[in-house]
Design an enzyme around this catalytic site. Sequence first.
Site, PDB file in Angstrom:
ATOM      1  N   ARG A  51      49.748  13.612  75.021  1.00 41.15           N
ATOM      2  CA  ARG A  51      49.271  13.730  76.397  1.00 41.15           C
ATOM      3  C   ARG A  51      48.268  12.643  76.764  1.00 41.15           C
ATOM      4  NH1 ARG A  51      50.297  18.082  74.231  1.00 41.15           N
ATOM      5  NH2 ARG A  51      48.376  17.905  73.036  1.00 41.15           N
ATOM      6  N   THR A  52      47.273  12.425  75.901  1.00 40.65           N
ATOM      7  CA  THR A  52      46.210  11.491  76.261  1.00 40.65           C
ATOM      8  C   THR A  52      46.746  10.076  76.413  1.00 40.65           C
ATOM      9  OG1 THR A  52      44.637  12.865  75.037  1.00 40.65           O
ATOM     10  CG2 THR A  52      43.921  10.661  75.623  1.00 40.65           C
ATOM     11  N   LYS A  80      46.245  -3.402  57.266  1.00 39.88           N
ATOM     12  CA  LYS A  80      45.948  -4.519  56.376  1.00 39.88           C
ATOM     13  C   LYS A  80      44.466  -4.580  56.005  1.00 39.88           C
ATOM     14  CE  LYS A  80      49.519  -7.260  58.727  1.00 39.88           C
ATOM     15  NZ  LYS A  80      49.770  -8.475  59.524  1.00 39.88           N
ATOM     16  N   HIS A 126      35.876  13.563  73.939  1.00 39.57           N
ATOM     17  CA  HIS A 126      36.838  13.941  74.980  1.00 39.57           C
ATOM     18  C   HIS A 126      36.283  13.757  76.388  1.00 39.57           C
ATOM     19  CE1 HIS A 126      39.895  15.441  72.253  1.00 39.57           C
ATOM     20  NE2 HIS A 126      39.003  16.144  71.619  1.00 39.57           N
TER      21      HIS A 126
END
Length: 305
Positions: A51-52, A80, A126
């Site tokens: 969703r994000t 890497k 968030h």
Amino acid sequence: MRHCLDTTDFTVEEIDDLIHLATDIIADPKKYAHVCDGKKLATLFFEPSTRTRLSFEAAMMELGGNVLGFAAANSSSASKGETVGDTVKIVSCYADIIAMRHPLEGAPRVASFKSDVPIIDGGHSHPTQTLTDLLTIYREKGRLDHLTIGLCGDLKFGRTVHSLIKAMCRYTDVEFVLISPKELAVPDYIKTDVLDASGMKYTEVEHMEDVMPRLDVLYMTRIQRERFFSEDEYLRHKDAFVLDPEKLESAKSDLTIMHPLPRVHEITVDVDDDPRAKYFEQAKNGKYMRMALIMTLLKWGGVLE
């Protein structure tokens, strides 16, 4: 240049401006369809997200911009051994703004010291979810003050809950009803440093039926089996925190039901048809809030007029 790493990075007035801009985008999306023509958003998602990430990508595309980036650490130079700082420094040469999500707390803040463009954290605090929540509450209630908000489920580990509490404590006459098993109650530091420090009223209960008639907003979160010390404890509590039509019988007719998603079983599908269920609308609001945020950060950085 400004970053978005926490909702407290913005003043209440700036948040109100973001909400009003997002509301205007919803009302007239065509007006904003070419605002970011020629601009690029880089999505650096070092851990999986659906969703994000897609919401950020859709937001930039609807503003007329382009998107580049990666959706997993193993498809970047991190595999890497490249540091987050180096990755961000290089990507900021290619993009005008970066949305990132990283499993290590603090990584976006470290990245912000290296970046030459605005950083938006899509993970730990968030902030964009919380801004989305504020937009949803405002659209449904017409205000962000004088509200009784029930927070239900995993309130101990639920970072969206902690972030929403911090954000709402800056408004007037908001009361929180904290609904959870004792094992998953709001951490003491949130009560002491946020709720008590702001003088906000709150009560703690273990059954949503006891408080349902009082609530203006019910914010559901999922309870995860692995958070309990024993299977017996989980089984004893799990059904008490499942929202179904029966539990809604005593609720207000204009209750707003929210959930940051994904949902597992804490809201039955029968509730989806209830006009008070706004969690899918909430997810849609996330795109509009991210559009407003991208525009605002680019304007503050002098990239947009």
